[in-house]
Write a protein that holds these residues in place. Sequence first.
Motif, PDB file in Angstrom:
ATOM      1  N   GLN A   1      -3.655   8.850  -6.232  1.00 10.64           N
ATOM      2  CA  GLN A   1      -3.248   8.233  -4.969  1.00 10.64           C
ATOM      3  C   GLN A   1      -4.013   8.922  -3.855  1.00 10.64           C
ATOM      4  OE1 GLN A   1       1.042   9.425  -5.410  1.00 10.64           O
ATOM      5  NE2 GLN A   1       0.725  10.333  -3.364  1.00 10.64           N
ATOM      6  N   HIS A   2      -4.250   8.183  -2.764  1.00 11.77           N
ATOM      7  CA  HIS A   2      -5.116   8.721  -1.702  1.00 11.77           C
ATOM      8  C   HIS A   2      -4.492   9.932  -1.003  1.00 11.77           C
ATOM      9  CE1 HIS A   2      -8.104   8.797   1.408  1.00 11.77           C
ATOM     10  NE2 HIS A   2      -7.192   8.637   2.348  1.00 11.77           N
ATOM     11  N   ILE A   3      -3.292   9.770  -0.513  1.00 12.15           N
ATOM     12  CA  ILE A   3      -2.666  10.831   0.291  1.00 12.15           C
ATOM     13  C   ILE A   3      -1.922  11.792  -0.632  1.00 12.15           C
ATOM     14  CG2 ILE A   3      -0.927  11.295   2.082  1.00 12.15           C
ATOM     15  CD1 ILE A   3      -1.732   8.714   3.406  1.00 12.15           C
TER      16      ILE A   3
ATOM     17  N   THR B   1     -13.716  10.758  -3.797  1.00 11.40           N
ATOM     18  CA  THR B   1     -12.847  10.159  -2.787  1.00 11.40           C
ATOM     19  C   THR B   1     -13.499  10.243  -1.405  1.00 11.40           C
ATOM     20  OG1 THR B   1     -10.607  10.222  -1.855  1.00 11.40           O
ATOM     21  CG2 THR B   1     -11.560  12.340  -2.496  1.00 11.40           C
ATOM     22  N   ASP B   2     -13.023   9.423  -0.508  1.00 11.26           N
ATOM     23  CA  ASP B   2     -13.438   9.461   0.903  1.00 11.26           C
ATOM     24  C   ASP B   2     -14.948   9.425   1.145  1.00 11.26           C
ATOM     25  OD1 ASP B   2     -10.694  10.160   2.445  1.00 11.26           O
ATOM     26  OD2 ASP B   2     -10.755  11.265   0.545  1.00 11.26           O
ATOM     27  N   PRO B   3     -15.636   8.423   0.586  1.00 13.80           N
ATOM     28  CA  PRO B   3     -17.032   8.267   1.004  1.00 13.80           C
ATOM     29  C   PRO B   3     -17.105   7.919   2.498  1.00 13.80           C
ATOM     30  CG  PRO B   3     -16.357   6.467  -0.473  1.00 13.80           C
ATOM     31  CD  PRO B   3     -15.241   7.459  -0.462  1.00 13.80           C
TER      32      PRO B   3
ATOM     33  N   GLY C   1      -6.991   3.817   0.414  1.00 11.11           N
ATOM     34  CA  GLY C   1      -6.675   4.799   1.448  1.00 11.11           C
ATOM     35  C   GLY C   1      -6.258   4.125   2.747  1.00 11.11           C
ATOM     36  N   ASN C   2      -5.911   4.947   3.723  1.00 11.02           N
ATOM     37  CA  ASN C   2      -5.470   4.412   5.016  1.00 11.02           C
ATOM     38  C   ASN C   2      -6.579   3.638   5.715  1.00 11.02           C
ATOM     39  OD1 ASN C   2      -6.377   7.213   5.006  1.00 11.02           O
ATOM     40  ND2 ASN C   2      -6.145   7.154   7.229  1.00 11.02           N
ATOM     41  N   HIS C   3      -7.841   4.029   5.495  1.00  8.95           N
ATOM     42  CA  HIS C   3      -8.924   3.278   6.128  1.00  8.95           C
ATOM     43  C   HIS C   3      -9.195   1.952   5.414  1.00  8.95           C
ATOM     44  CE1 HIS C   3     -10.520   6.066   9.232  1.00  8.95           C
ATOM     45  NE2 HIS C   3      -9.779   6.909   8.529  1.00  8.95           N
ATOM     46  N   ASP C   4      -8.666   1.801   4.213  1.00  6.60           N
ATOM     47  CA  ASP C   4      -8.897   0.559   3.460  1.00  6.60           C
ATOM     48  C   ASP C   4      -7.854  -0.499   3.774  1.00  6.60           C
ATOM     49  OD1 ASP C   4     -11.009   1.938   2.157  1.00  6.60           O
ATOM     50  OD2 ASP C   4      -9.497   2.917   0.904  1.00  6.60           O
TER      51      ASP C   4
ATOM     52  N   GLY D   1      -7.013  12.697  -2.224  1.00  3.83           N
ATOM     53  CA  GLY D   1      -8.104  13.044  -1.314  1.00  3.83           C
ATOM     54  C   GLY D   1      -7.558  13.120   0.100  1.00  3.83           C
ATOM     55  N   HIS D   2      -8.200  12.409   1.034  1.00  2.76           N
ATOM     56  CA  HIS D   2      -7.697  12.208   2.397  1.00  2.76           C
ATOM     57  C   HIS D   2      -7.888  13.426   3.307  1.00  2.76           C
ATOM     58  CE1 HIS D   2      -5.291  10.338   5.522  1.00  2.76           C
ATOM     59  NE2 HIS D   2      -4.328  11.241   5.447  1.00  2.76           N
ATOM     60  N   TYR D   3      -8.009  14.617   2.742  1.00  2.00           N
ATOM     61  CA  TYR D   3      -8.018  15.855   3.513  1.00  2.00           C
ATOM     62  C   TYR D   3      -9.437  16.294   3.883  1.00  2.00           C
ATOM     63  CZ  TYR D   3      -6.579  20.705   4.597  1.00  2.00           C
ATOM     64  OH  TYR D   3      -6.340  21.920   5.192  1.00  2.00           O
TER      65      TYR D   3
ATOM     66  N   GLY E   1     -10.151   6.267  -2.366  1.00  2.00           N
ATOM     67  CA  GLY E   1      -9.728   5.755  -1.066  1.00  2.00           C
ATOM     68  C   GLY E   1     -10.618   6.143   0.102  1.00  2.00           C
ATOM     69  N   ASP E   2     -10.423   5.410   1.216  1.00  2.00           N
ATOM     70  CA  ASP E   2     -11.255   5.540   2.420  1.00  2.00           C
ATOM     71  C   ASP E   2     -12.721   5.316   2.071  1.00  2.00           C
ATOM     72  OD1 ASP E   2      -8.905   5.951   3.743  1.00  2.00           O
ATOM     73  OD2 ASP E   2      -9.363   7.989   4.419  1.00  2.00           O
ATOM     74  N   PHE E   3     -12.957   4.102   1.606  1.00  2.00           N
ATOM     75  CA  PHE E   3     -14.317   3.724   1.219  1.00  2.00           C
ATOM     76  C   PHE E   3     -15.224   3.700   2.458  1.00  2.00           C
ATOM     77  CE2 PHE E   3     -11.630   0.846  -1.687  1.00  2.00           C
ATOM     78  CZ  PHE E   3     -11.328   1.919  -2.520  1.00  2.00           C
TER      79      PHE E   3
HETATM   80 ZN   LIG Z   1      -7.518   8.976   4.396  1.00  2.00          ZN
END
Ligand SMILES: [Zn+2]
Length: 288
Positions: free
Chosen positions: A187-189, A26-28, A109-112, A230-232, A72-74
Amino acid sequence: MQCFDNFKKNNKESQWTEPFVFIHSTDPQFGLIDRMAGKHVLKWDKEIQLTRDAIKAVNRMQPKPKFLVVGGDFVHSMPGNADRNQQMCDFQMCLDQLDKDIPLVFACGNHDVGDCPTNDTIDEYRRDFGDDYYWFTCGGVFSIVLNSQYYKDDTHVKDLTKKQDKWLDEVLDIYKQHNYKHLVVFQHIPYFLREVYEKDDRFKTCIKEDLRIKMLYKLHKSGARYVFSGHYHSNAGGMYKDLEQVVTSALGGQLGTDQSGLRVVKVYENSIQHQYYSVDEIPEIIQL
Ligand SMILES: [Zn+2]
């Protein structure tokens, strides 16, 4: 992205046959490392290298993972921002190096889709990566991918949240009618980081408490025992009853003391075990 679509359409692996491995990464977040270093002109060479190295290790892994989740947050640049197109292009170029027989599973994710998604940002995501929520079966395990941004801020997309909620209820009913070994949610968050009733941290990382409890109750009651998030940008996790919230640190930039890496998940008939590895320590042989 082709293998991912094929995976969803053709996957008929509803029966349990034997233990297997999948990867949760997650989160690359291409661009974050330079952003955190305070640079004004961003490059993302480090994220490209980390992602390439991780994919090389996943390609070498024995037994071959049944799928690879990118949770998420590619990329770091939000929809519509500078650098986004090039970051996305470089991210997809890295993913192209994944063996074609390891399907990709994306969770947005939120950045996506943006911190406060709109119909346009969701459409853009769906065009590039497919559905933002869906289910699939693999090796006798039922998996649900959710768009957690609808739970975080759905100011402009309340109708889409309702659709996902209705869909989720229907899907949980499908799960209950069959005899799968596990129900796993991606899920991302995360719902929480360590304790179900913890106070939100300063980054407001998790799903707010009332919705968190409602969702955990529903997922647990339906049989889910694992939620991978992820996200954290740090490893964390905790228990709601016997449902484990797993929080995997980032493949890219870190916000804690962990090293960039991914999580190897071993699925057994009656349990799921998982361990996080930094990119340079990803094992070649997984003992099942
Ligand atoms: Zn995030």
